[in-house]
Scaffold this motif. Structure first.
Motif, PDB file in Angstrom:
ATOM      1  N   ALA A 146       1.281  -1.317   0.184  1.00 37.77           N
ATOM      2  CA  ALA A 146      -0.432   0.048  -0.013  1.00 37.77           C
ATOM      3  C   ALA A 146       0.743   1.498   0.097  1.00 37.77           C
ATOM      4  N   ALA A 147       0.579   2.507  -0.821  1.00 37.76           N
ATOM      5  CA  ALA A 147       1.245   3.559  -0.234  1.00 37.76           C
ATOM      6  C   ALA A 147       1.160   4.119   0.501  1.00 37.76           C
ATOM      7  N   ALA A 148       1.666   5.192   1.131  1.00 36.55           N
ATOM      8  CA  ALA A 148       2.096   6.133   2.018  1.00 36.55           C
ATOM      9  C   ALA A 148       0.802   6.477   2.380  1.00 36.55           C
ATOM     10  N   ALA A 175      -5.908  11.665  -7.378  1.00 37.31           N
ATOM     11  CA  ALA A 175      -5.317  12.318  -7.356  1.00 37.31           C
ATOM     12  C   ALA A 175      -3.614  12.222  -7.840  1.00 37.31           C
ATOM     13  N   ASP A 176      -3.414  10.736  -7.061  1.00 36.24           N
ATOM     14  CA  ASP A 176      -1.685   9.917  -7.547  1.00 36.24           C
ATOM     15  C   ASP A 176      -2.235   9.115  -8.737  1.00 36.24           C
ATOM     16  N   ILE A 177      -3.228   9.431  -8.921  1.00 39.73           N
ATOM     17  CA  ILE A 177      -3.427   8.956 -10.268  1.00 39.73           C
ATOM     18  C   ILE A 177      -2.450   9.210 -12.223  1.00 39.73           C
ATOM     19  N   GLY A 178      -1.807   8.693 -12.139  1.00 42.02           N
ATOM     20  CA  GLY A 178      -0.975   9.277 -13.517  1.00 42.02           C
ATOM     21  C   GLY A 178      -1.679   9.100 -14.980  1.00 42.02           C
ATOM     22  N   ASP A 179      -0.826   9.605 -15.627  1.00 41.21           N
ATOM     23  CA  ASP A 179      -1.245   9.966 -16.252  1.00 41.21           C
ATOM     24  C   ASP A 179      -1.575   8.765 -17.533  1.00 41.21           C
ATOM     25  N   LEU A 180      -2.854   8.971 -17.996  1.00 41.59           N
ATOM     26  CA  LEU A 180      -3.850   7.300 -18.974  1.00 41.59           C
ATOM     27  C   LEU A 180      -3.596   7.724 -20.112  1.00 41.59           C
ATOM     28  N   THR A 181      -3.472   8.895 -20.844  1.00 42.46           N
ATOM     29  CA  THR A 181      -3.619   8.635 -22.229  1.00 42.46           C
ATOM     30  C   THR A 181      -2.746   7.628 -22.801  1.00 42.46           C
ATOM     31  N   GLY A 182      -3.360   6.931 -23.799  1.00 38.11           N
ATOM     32  CA  GLY A 182      -3.680   5.639 -24.570  1.00 38.11           C
ATOM     33  C   GLY A 182      -3.623   4.855 -23.882  1.00 38.11           C
ATOM     34  N   ARG A 183      -4.566   4.972 -22.656  1.00 37.83           N
ATOM     35  CA  ARG A 183      -4.952   3.197 -21.795  1.00 37.83           C
ATOM     36  C   ARG A 183      -6.328   3.235 -22.274  1.00 37.83           C
ATOM     37  N   THR A 184      -6.379   2.279 -22.568  1.00 34.12           N
ATOM     38  CA  THR A 184      -8.392   2.145 -22.785  1.00 34.12           C
ATOM     39  C   THR A 184      -9.088   1.309 -21.322  1.00 34.12           C
ATOM     40  N   GLY A 218     -16.781   7.783  -3.004  1.00 31.15           N
ATOM     41  CA  GLY A 218     -15.623   7.177  -1.614  1.00 31.15           C
ATOM     42  C   GLY A 218     -15.838   5.454  -2.347  1.00 31.15           C
ATOM     43  N   ALA A 219     -16.984   5.497  -2.568  1.00 30.37           N
ATOM     44  CA  ALA A 219     -17.344   3.702  -3.215  1.00 30.37           C
ATOM     45  C   ALA A 219     -16.685   3.488  -3.750  1.00 30.37           C
ATOM     46  N   ALA A 220     -16.274   4.745  -5.146  1.00 31.68           N
ATOM     47  CA  ALA A 220     -14.977   3.954  -6.385  1.00 31.68           C
ATOM     48  C   ALA A 220     -13.812   3.944  -5.624  1.00 31.68           C
ATOM     49  N   ARG A 221     -12.986   4.458  -4.775  1.00 40.46           N
ATOM     50  CA  ARG A 221     -11.506   4.626  -4.449  1.00 40.46           C
ATOM     51  C   ARG A 221     -11.260   3.350  -4.215  1.00 40.46           C
ATOM     52  N   PRO A 222     -11.412   2.100  -4.016  1.00 41.83           N
ATOM     53  CA  PRO A 222     -10.820   0.938  -4.049  1.00 41.83           C
ATOM     54  C   PRO A 222     -10.585   0.515  -5.089  1.00 41.83           C
ATOM     55  N   SER A 223     -12.038   0.117  -6.442  1.00 41.29           N
ATOM     56  CA  SER A 223     -11.176  -0.045  -8.179  1.00 41.29           C
ATOM     57  C   SER A 223     -10.594   0.946  -8.331  1.00 41.29           C
ATOM     58  N   LEU A 224     -10.054   2.253  -8.052  1.00 38.68           N
ATOM     59  CA  LEU A 224      -8.913   2.963  -9.112  1.00 38.68           C
ATOM     60  C   LEU A 224      -8.195   2.962  -8.111  1.00 38.68           C
TER      61      LEU A 224
END
Length: 308
Positions: free
Chosen positions: A6-8, A13-22, A244-250
Motif C-alpha cells: 500500500a502507498a503511504a 489525484a495520485d493517478i498518473g497520466d492514462l493517455t493512450g490507455r483504454t 468514496g465507494a469508487a476509491r478501491p476500484s481506482l
C-alpha cells in the motif's frame, strides 16, 4: 500472489497520466461506475462505458464530455444477463482492440422474487458472476494485447456472509434475495483468485474489491414504504457516496504494487479518505479446489472457455 504494497497515502489525484490507455467499465452509466469513469477521464484515459440502456450510456457520455472537453468516451450496449449479447459486444474488441483496464462493476442486488436471465440462470448470480465471467473471457485477447492490463471485479462485504456459500448456485432449492447476492459476491472473489492463478504467466493482474457501503442504483429493488424509509435513513447516516465507494476500484486499477489476487477495501469508515487496503478474504475463498470447481461450473453453464 503476494501481499499488496500500500502507498503511504494515496488519493485519486495520485493517478498518473492514462493517455493512450483504454478502460472498459460495466455499469458505467451511473453510481460507482460513472464515478470511476469521471476520475479516469480526468487523467486522460479513453473510456468505454458498458451497460444495457443506450439512453443512459449516452447521457453519461455527454456528462463526461461536458466535464472533460478532451474526453471522447465510447459506449457499448451489453446485457450481462444474455450470453448472446456479451458475445456480440466483445467480438470486435477481441478481434482487434486493446483493453488496459477492465472494471467488472455492474450488478443487481436484492431482487424480491427469483427471476432468470435470458439464458435461464438465476438473475443475480447470472448477472453478477456468470455475465462477468463470460465478458472477461470474451475480452481476454484485448486484455493480453495491453502491456500490463488489470481486471478489477467489484465484490461486496456480502461476500463474507455465511449465506454466500457456493452451493445451489441457481437458488433452485430456495431463493433468498440477499442470499443470492452474497453467493454472487463470493463468486466474484473466488473467480478473481482463480483468474490470477490461471493468468500468472501473463501481464494481466486480477484484483477484487469491495466498495464499503454506498447508495447506488443497486438499491433500486428495495421496494415498499419500509424499504424506501430504510434507504433514506441509510443514505444520510450509514452509507458513503459513490465517490468514496469508487476509491478501491481506482486504486486497484492504477496504483503501483497491486498484487494479482488481492482483495481490497476502503481504508475505514470514512470512504473518502485514506489509502484503500488489503482486507480479509471470505473464509476459504483462496482454496484452489473451490476456485477450480467454480471455474469449471461457470464454463459448463455458459459454454465459455478462456482461450488466450
Amino acid at each position: 500472489m503476494h501481499a499488496t504494497r500500500a502507498a503511504a497515502h494515496w488519493t485519486p489525484a495520485d493517478i498518473g497520466d492514462l493517455t493512450g490507455r483504454t478502460a472498459l467499465i460495466t455499469g458505467g452509466s451511473g453510481g460507482i461506475g460513472l464515478e470511476t469513469a469521471r476520475v479516469l477521464a480526468g487523467h486522460g484515459a479513453h473510456l468505454v462505458l458498458a451497460g444495457r440502456s443506450p439512453e443512459k450510456l449516452e447521457h453519461a457520455a455527454a456528462e463526461l464530455r461536458a466535464a472533460h472537453p478532451g474526453a471522447a468516451p465510447d459506449t457499448l450496449v451489453v446485457d450481462l444477463g444474455s450470453l448472446a449479447s456479451i458475445a456480440g459486444a466483445t467480438a470486435p474488441l477481441a478481434a482487434e482492440g486493446t483493453v488496459d483496464l477492465l472494471f467488472n462493476n455492474a450488478g443487481v442486488m436484492n431482487v424480491p422474487e427469483r427471476r432468470t436471465t435470458a439464458d435461464g440462470f438465476e438473475l443475480t448470480f447470472g448477472t453478477n458472476h456468470l455475465g462477468h465471467f463470460a465478458l472477461t473471457a470474451g475480452l481476454l485477447p484485448a486484455l493480453l494485447r495491453a502491456p500490463a492490463a488489470r481486471v478489477v471485479t467489484v465484490s461486496a462485504i456480502a461476500a463474507t456472509w455465511r449465506s454466500g456459500r457456493l452451493t445451489d448456485l441457481m437458488s433452485e432449492t430456495g431463493y433468498r434475495p440477499m442470499g443470492a447476492y452474497a453467493k454472487s459476491k463470493r463468486a466474484n472473489v473466488v473467480f478473481t483468485l482463480e483468474l490470477a492463478r490461471r493468468l500468472a504467466d501473463t501481464p494481466v493482474t486480477a484484483v477484487s474489491v469491495h466498495p464499503g457501503a454506498a447508495i447506488t442504483d443497486l438499491q433500486r429493488h428495495t421496494g415498499g414504504p419500509l424499504g424506501r424509509a430504510f434507504t433514506t435513513v441509510a443514505e444520510h447516516l450509514l452509507m458513503g457516496s459513490p465517490e468514496g465507494a469508487a476509491r478501491p476500484s481506482l486504486y486497484a486499477a492504477t496504483a503501483p504494487g497491486v498484487a494479482s489476487g488481492a482483495f481490497l477495501g476502503p481504508a475505514g469508515r470514512d470512504q473518502t479518505s485514506g489509502t484503500p487496503r488489503t482486507v480479509a478474504l471470505p473464509r476459504g475463498a483462496d482454496d484452489p479446489a473451490e476456485g477450480r470447481l467454480l471455474w469449471e461450473e461457470s464454463e459448463r453453464l455458459t459454454g465459455v472457455r478462456f482461450t488466450p
